[in-house]
Scaffold this active site. Structure first.
Site, PDB file in Angstrom:
ATOM      1  N   SER A 127       0.700  -1.253   0.301  1.00 39.79           N
ATOM      2  CA  SER A 127       0.070   0.484  -0.068  1.00 39.79           C
ATOM      3  C   SER A 127       0.796   1.392   0.226  1.00 39.79           C
ATOM      4  O   SER A 127       0.812   2.420  -0.566  1.00 39.79           O
ATOM      5  CB  SER A 127      -1.184  -0.127   1.132  1.00 39.79           C
ATOM      6  OG  SER A 127      -1.657  -0.992   1.380  1.00 39.79           O
ATOM      7  N   HIS A 148      -2.180  -2.992  -6.865  1.00 42.29           N
ATOM      8  CA  HIS A 148      -2.317  -2.338  -5.402  1.00 42.29           C
ATOM      9  C   HIS A 148      -4.029  -2.900  -5.669  1.00 42.29           C
ATOM     10  O   HIS A 148      -4.664  -1.577  -6.311  1.00 42.29           O
ATOM     11  CB  HIS A 148      -2.046  -0.791  -5.469  1.00 42.29           C
ATOM     12  CG  HIS A 148      -2.460  -1.104  -3.285  1.00 42.29           C
ATOM     13  ND1 HIS A 148      -3.460   0.505  -3.501  1.00 42.29           N
ATOM     14  CD2 HIS A 148      -2.429  -1.485  -2.236  1.00 42.29           C
ATOM     15  CE1 HIS A 148      -3.530   0.205  -1.939  1.00 42.29           C
ATOM     16  NE2 HIS A 148      -3.206  -0.885  -1.517  1.00 42.29           N
ATOM     17  N   GLU A 160      -4.936   0.267  -8.385  1.00 41.40           N
ATOM     18  CA  GLU A 160      -3.467   0.665  -8.912  1.00 41.40           C
ATOM     19  C   GLU A 160      -2.145   0.160  -9.162  1.00 41.40           C
ATOM     20  O   GLU A 160      -1.600  -1.240  -9.013  1.00 41.40           O
ATOM     21  CB  GLU A 160      -2.695   1.523  -7.399  1.00 41.40           C
ATOM     22  CG  GLU A 160      -4.464   2.705  -7.583  1.00 41.40           C
ATOM     23  CD  GLU A 160      -3.497   3.979  -6.095  1.00 41.40           C
ATOM     24  OE1 GLU A 160      -3.628   4.155  -5.572  1.00 41.40           O
ATOM     25  OE2 GLU A 160      -3.468   2.438  -4.875  1.00 41.40           O
ATOM     26  N   ASN A 199      -3.915   5.547  -1.034  1.00 44.69           N
ATOM     27  CA  ASN A 199      -3.764   5.694   0.386  1.00 44.69           C
ATOM     28  C   ASN A 199      -2.885   6.837   0.743  1.00 44.69           C
ATOM     29  O   ASN A 199      -3.663   8.353   1.396  1.00 44.69           O
ATOM     30  CB  ASN A 199      -3.072   4.744   1.111  1.00 44.69           C
ATOM     31  CG  ASN A 199      -3.760   3.225   0.694  1.00 44.69           C
ATOM     32  OD1 ASN A 199      -4.528   3.606   1.181  1.00 44.69           O
ATOM     33  ND2 ASN A 199      -2.765   2.634   1.004  1.00 44.69           N
TER      34      ASN A 199
HETATM   35  N1  CAA Z   1     -18.238 -11.137  -3.860  1.00 46.51           N
HETATM   36  C1  CAA Z   1     -19.207 -10.510  -4.746  1.00 46.51           C
HETATM   37  N2  CAA Z   1     -20.238  -9.338  -3.655  1.00 46.51           N
HETATM   38  C2  CAA Z   1     -19.789  -9.403  -3.006  1.00 46.51           C
HETATM   39  C3  CAA Z   1     -19.369 -10.301  -1.898  1.00 46.51           C
HETATM   40  C4  CAA Z   1     -18.233 -10.799  -2.514  1.00 46.51           C
HETATM   41  N3  CAA Z   1     -17.393 -12.109  -1.789  1.00 46.51           N
HETATM   42  N4  CAA Z   1     -19.326 -10.254  -0.762  1.00 46.51           N
HETATM   43  C5  CAA Z   1     -20.600  -8.810  -0.597  1.00 46.51           C
HETATM   44  N5  CAA Z   1     -20.375  -8.494  -1.976  1.00 46.51           N
HETATM   45  C6  CAA Z   1     -21.038  -7.503  -2.749  1.00 46.51           C
HETATM   46  C7  CAA Z   1     -22.760  -7.233  -2.431  1.00 46.51           C
HETATM   47  O1  CAA Z   1     -23.407  -8.117  -2.821  1.00 46.51           O
HETATM   48  C8  CAA Z   1     -23.542  -6.159  -2.344  1.00 46.51           C
HETATM   49  O2  CAA Z   1     -23.964  -5.611  -4.154  1.00 46.51           O
HETATM   50  P1  CAA Z   1     -25.019  -5.045  -4.146  1.00 46.51           P
HETATM   51  O3  CAA Z   1     -24.648  -3.510  -3.344  1.00 46.51           O
HETATM   52  O4  CAA Z   1     -24.706  -4.945  -5.664  1.00 46.51           O
HETATM   53  O5  CAA Z   1     -25.665  -5.567  -3.351  1.00 46.51           O
HETATM   54  C9  CAA Z   1     -22.123  -5.225  -1.976  1.00 46.51           C
HETATM   55  O6  CAA Z   1     -20.776  -6.363  -2.173  1.00 46.51           O
HETATM   56  C10 CAA Z   1     -21.653  -4.528  -0.388  1.00 46.51           C
HETATM   57  O7  CAA Z   1     -21.894  -5.642   0.309  1.00 46.51           O
HETATM   58  P2  CAA Z   1     -22.736  -6.288   1.044  1.00 46.51           P
HETATM   59  O8  CAA Z   1     -24.187  -5.460   1.282  1.00 46.51           O
HETATM   60  O9  CAA Z   1     -23.251  -7.442   2.465  1.00 46.51           O
HETATM   61  O10 CAA Z   1     -22.317  -4.929   2.669  1.00 46.51           O
HETATM   62  P3  CAA Z   1     -22.721  -3.341   2.729  1.00 46.51           P
HETATM   63  O11 CAA Z   1     -23.626  -3.335   2.001  1.00 46.51           O
HETATM   64  O12 CAA Z   1     -22.317  -3.978   4.652  1.00 46.51           O
HETATM   65  O13 CAA Z   1     -20.797  -3.266   2.453  1.00 46.51           O
HETATM   66  C11 CAA Z   1     -18.822  -3.331   1.918  1.00 46.51           C
HETATM   67  C12 CAA Z   1     -19.694  -3.718   2.556  1.00 46.51           C
HETATM   68  C13 CAA Z   1     -18.835  -3.390   0.833  1.00 46.51           C
HETATM   69  C14 CAA Z   1     -17.111  -3.347   2.667  1.00 46.51           C
HETATM   70  C15 CAA Z   1     -18.798  -1.227   1.604  1.00 46.51           C
HETATM   71  O14 CAA Z   1     -19.013  -1.359   2.559  1.00 46.51           O
HETATM   72  C16 CAA Z   1     -18.546  -0.134   1.507  1.00 46.51           C
HETATM   73  O15 CAA Z   1     -17.399  -0.326  -0.125  1.00 46.51           O
HETATM   74  N6  CAA Z   1     -16.881  -0.066   2.800  1.00 46.51           N
HETATM   75  C17 CAA Z   1     -16.287   1.122   1.769  1.00 46.51           C
HETATM   76  C18 CAA Z   1     -14.466   0.077   1.686  1.00 46.51           C
HETATM   77  C19 CAA Z   1     -13.365   0.556   1.783  1.00 46.51           C
HETATM   78  O16 CAA Z   1     -13.266   1.620   1.653  1.00 46.51           O
HETATM   79  N7  CAA Z   1     -12.582   0.088   0.894  1.00 46.51           N
HETATM   80  C20 CAA Z   1     -11.538   0.379   0.819  1.00 46.51           C
HETATM   81  C21 CAA Z   1     -10.159   0.032   1.242  1.00 46.51           C
HETATM   82  S1  CAA Z   1      -8.717   0.682   1.443  1.00 46.51           S
HETATM   83  C22 CAA Z   1      -7.831   0.018   1.006  1.00 46.51           C
HETATM   84  O17 CAA Z   1      -8.378  -1.466   0.581  1.00 46.51           O
HETATM   85  C23 CAA Z   1      -6.679  -0.113   0.942  1.00 46.51           C
HETATM   86  C24 CAA Z   1      -5.450  -0.328   1.311  1.00 46.51           C
HETATM   87  O18 CAA Z   1      -4.341  -0.292   0.375  1.00 46.51           O
HETATM   88  C25 CAA Z   1      -5.097  -0.134   2.798  1.00 46.51           C
END
Ligand code: CAA
Length: 294
Positions: A127, A148, A160, A199
């Protein structure tokens, strides 16, 4: 330098590390029909990685994103191992071990000796650490690149592609094409600066939320609700920090601070103390929030 090859040629992929990110990357590779080998430190960790992928595939079936047959086929395409030598015939290896320069450098030095194809690409899911540093641990820095992904990897479409000063244009093109055409992701490009694009913007925001909670300005629940309901973010900053892992957030902040020396990147004491206390967020069951049963 070799010319750009058609990326349908990348069929055999290796992932080093089967934690949250490694398991997610393995899942998207297997779902894209690729022969995928996941390497963990030993057989016990390899089994845990398999359970992680199986659990995520199960959730995808429950949410109607995948048929049961497709989930079973994807899982069958995956091999989990505790031996790095099993990656010898891979055409692309993605390293996704802990965000620690020594651990990552060691993996790249070992992969350089093990991966036989001189055209193979060695990618890092770091990251924030310099891709250059990892390239220099090998004798093939032109084929070392940042790839990434974002968590949850099966859900978030972004990748990325990060080029170091040594990465060849052909390598960057090849993995970008792979991410788009084979994995179905969207790609943005970044130079090799700590944090890359996302990030470098996200971490100062998460750290500001930690400082806000630390100072007693507002509760963790209210900070998260504020950003979820006031700005339509899918999750508030402290819940997101818990999802990423507080140890990972702290490690990325350290790298950013090391690189830019700006106070906004310095990890606040509360974050450091929580990491030392083993309160790592969702993966340990408790961070800014509690995750009973996770
Ligand atoms: N495979 C495919 N799709 C999936 C899945 C899986 N294993 N698990 C969940 N989904 C889908 C669901 O079907 C749903 O799709 P729809 O919107 O089309 O219905 C969607 O993903 C959301 O899932 P949920 O309804 O179960 O859960 P939620 O609504 O509470 O969302 C979340 C959970 C996806 C985590 C959402 O809260 C989110 O996007 N949060 C932000 C995450 C984020 O910002 N991540 C970046 C972090 S930074 C990083 O990773 C980089 C680093 O280097 C630190």
């Amino acid at each position: 330098m070799s010319g750009v090859r058609h990326t349908a040629d990348i069929q055999r992929v290796g992932i080093v590390g089967g934690g949250q990110m490694g398991a997610g990357i393995a899942e998207v590779c297997a779902r894209a029909g690729l022969d995928t080998v996941v390497c963990e430190v030993d057989a016990v960790a390899a089994r845990a990685a398999r359970n992680r992928v199986a659990g995520s595939l199960e959730r995808a079936v429950e949410r109607g994103k995948l048929t049961r047959d497709a989930a079973d086929t994807a899982l069958a395409r995956l091999v989990f191992t505790g031996t790095l030598d099993d990656l010898a015939d891979r055409q692309l290896v993605v390293e996704a071990v802990v965000e620690n320069p020594d651990a990552k450098t060691e993996v790249f030095a070992a992969l350089d000796k093990i991966v036989a194809d001189p055209e193979a690409v060695l990618a890092t899911n770091t990251s924030s650490l310099p891709v250059m540093l990892l390239g220099r641990a090998t004798g093939r820095a032109d084929r070392v690149v940042g790839l990434h992904f974002f968590q949850p990897v099966p859900v978030l479409p972004l990748v990325e592609v990060v080029t170091s000063l040594h990465t060849s244009a052909a390598t960057a093109e090849r993995v970008a094409d792979f991410a788009v055409r084979t994995l179905g992701k969207r790609v943005i490009r970044s130079q090799d600066r700590a944090g890359f694009v996302v990030n470098a913007l996200l971490i100062p925001y998460l750290l500001a939320a930690v400082r806000m909670a630390e100072s007693g300005f507002a509760t963790a629940a209210d900070i998260d609700t504020g950003m979820e309901l006031g700005c339509a973010h899918p999750m508030g900053p402290l819940r997101l920090a818990d999802l990423i892992g507080l140890d990972t957030v702290a490690a990325i902040a350290e790298s950013l601070y090391e690189e830019f020396r700006e106070p906004l990147y310095a990890p606040p004491p509360l974050l450091q103390r929580m990491v030392q206390a083993g309160l790592l967020g969702r993966k340990s069951g408790r961070g800014f929030h509690r995750y009973d049963g996770s």
